[in-house]
Design an enzyme around this catalytic site. Structure first.
Site, PDB file in Angstrom:
ATOM      1  N   ASP A  65       0.858  -1.186   0.000  1.00 36.19           N
ATOM      2  CA  ASP A  65       0.000   0.000   0.000  1.00 36.19           C
ATOM      3  C   ASP A  65       0.889   1.229   0.000  1.00 36.19           C
ATOM      4  O   ASP A  65       1.946   1.239   0.645  1.00 36.19           O
ATOM      5  CB  ASP A  65      -0.930   0.033   1.215  1.00 36.19           C
TER       6      ASP A  65
ATOM      7  N   GLU B 217       0.909   5.693   0.152  1.00 34.17           N
ATOM      8  CA  GLU B 217       0.245   6.975   0.338  1.00 34.17           C
ATOM      9  C   GLU B 217       1.020   7.995  -0.487  1.00 34.17           C
ATOM     10  O   GLU B 217       2.258   7.977  -0.500  1.00 34.17           O
ATOM     11  CB  GLU B 217       0.206   7.378   1.810  1.00 34.17           C
TER      12      GLU B 217
ATOM     13  N   HIS C  26      -5.833   5.009   5.786  1.00 40.32           N
ATOM     14  CA  HIS C  26      -4.962   5.900   5.022  1.00 40.32           C
ATOM     15  C   HIS C  26      -3.591   6.059   5.671  1.00 40.32           C
ATOM     16  O   HIS C  26      -2.863   6.996   5.373  1.00 40.32           O
ATOM     17  CB  HIS C  26      -5.628   7.253   4.763  1.00 40.32           C
TER      18      HIS C  26
ATOM     19  N   ASP D  18      -3.325  -0.001   6.328  1.00 48.21           N
ATOM     20  CA  ASP D  18      -4.053  -0.470   5.150  1.00 48.21           C
ATOM     21  C   ASP D  18      -3.400  -1.714   4.555  1.00 48.21           C
ATOM     22  O   ASP D  18      -4.097  -2.617   4.072  1.00 48.21           O
ATOM     23  CB  ASP D  18      -4.137   0.636   4.098  1.00 48.21           C
TER      24      ASP D  18
END
EC number: 3.1.13.-
Length: 215
Positions: free
Chosen positions: A23, A25, A181, A186
């Site tokens: 994951d 960001e 987030h 996540d």
């Protein structure tokens, strides 16, 4: 021992692919121009009975590359302040070099041939990781250049949900919206979700595949 008993290894389950949950960001939606700010990776393993589970974890806050765009809307959404020194951010090279090293070892130890990214809405995460690897001039990228396992699609099939939080709840898992987030949280939830879908298919008798019978 039956032939089916030979299909309990990780290298047998996904055609030699080694699944790694990722994951990211970011500071926008464009992998070429917008900054990668955080990345987490979790490898997976199988026990002797063929049940899939999370294994090793790496997590990094990442320094924006030189000239990267920082979209205010994206930063407001994920709550990341790229200039905060307490993030302990590292370069894209440092983050991906460490992740790729862990993944290559996992590929070797499991007898697999190549890594495959597992992610929720995987096209997004895959594009950012690949763009960062290219910028960092990392030549030994263990991940398949375009094939992924997308848990949004798998969750839609298995659970009737495509949003990560709703899919987790439908699978009987906890999901803390306050922690969402964060790449680490996540990734952890996505890893458990993917394992649950794969293991549920096994519990339902979908794997190993039935042996062909001669008529």
């Amino acid at each position: 021992m039956s032939d089916n008993a030979q299909l309990s290894g990780l290298c047998d389950r996904f055609r030699g692919f080694y699944p790694v949950v990722i994951d990211v960001e970011t500071a926008g939606f464009n992998a070429k121009t917008d900054a990668l700010l955080e990345i987490a990776a979790i490898t997976l393993k199988m026990d002797e009975q063929g049940w899939l589970m999370p294994d090793m974890t790496l997590h990094f806050h990442v320094e924006p590359f030189a000239g990267a765009n920082l979209q205010p809307e994206a930063l407001a959404f994920n709550g990341i302040d790229p200039s905060n020194p307490l993030r302990g951010a590292v370069s894209e090279y440092e983050a991906l070099h460490a992740i790729f090293k862990m993944v290559r070892k996992g590929i070797k130890d499991s007898g697999c041939s190549r890594a495959i990214m597992v992610a929720h809405n995987a096209t997004f995460d895959h594009s950012f990781m690949m763009a960062a690897a290219e910028r960092a001039s990392l030549k030994r990228n263990p991940f398949h250049p375009f094939v992924t396992f997308d848990t949004a699609a798998l969750s839609g099939l298995a659970l009737g949900q495509t949003v990560l939080s709703k899919a987790c709840l439908a699978a009987g898992m906890e999901f803390d919206g306050e922690k969402a987030h964060s790449a680490l949280y996540d990734t952890e939830r996505t890893a458990v979700l993917f394992c649950e879908i794969v293991n549920r298919w096994k519990r339902l008798g979908g794997w190993p595949l039935p042996l062909p019978t001669d008529k």
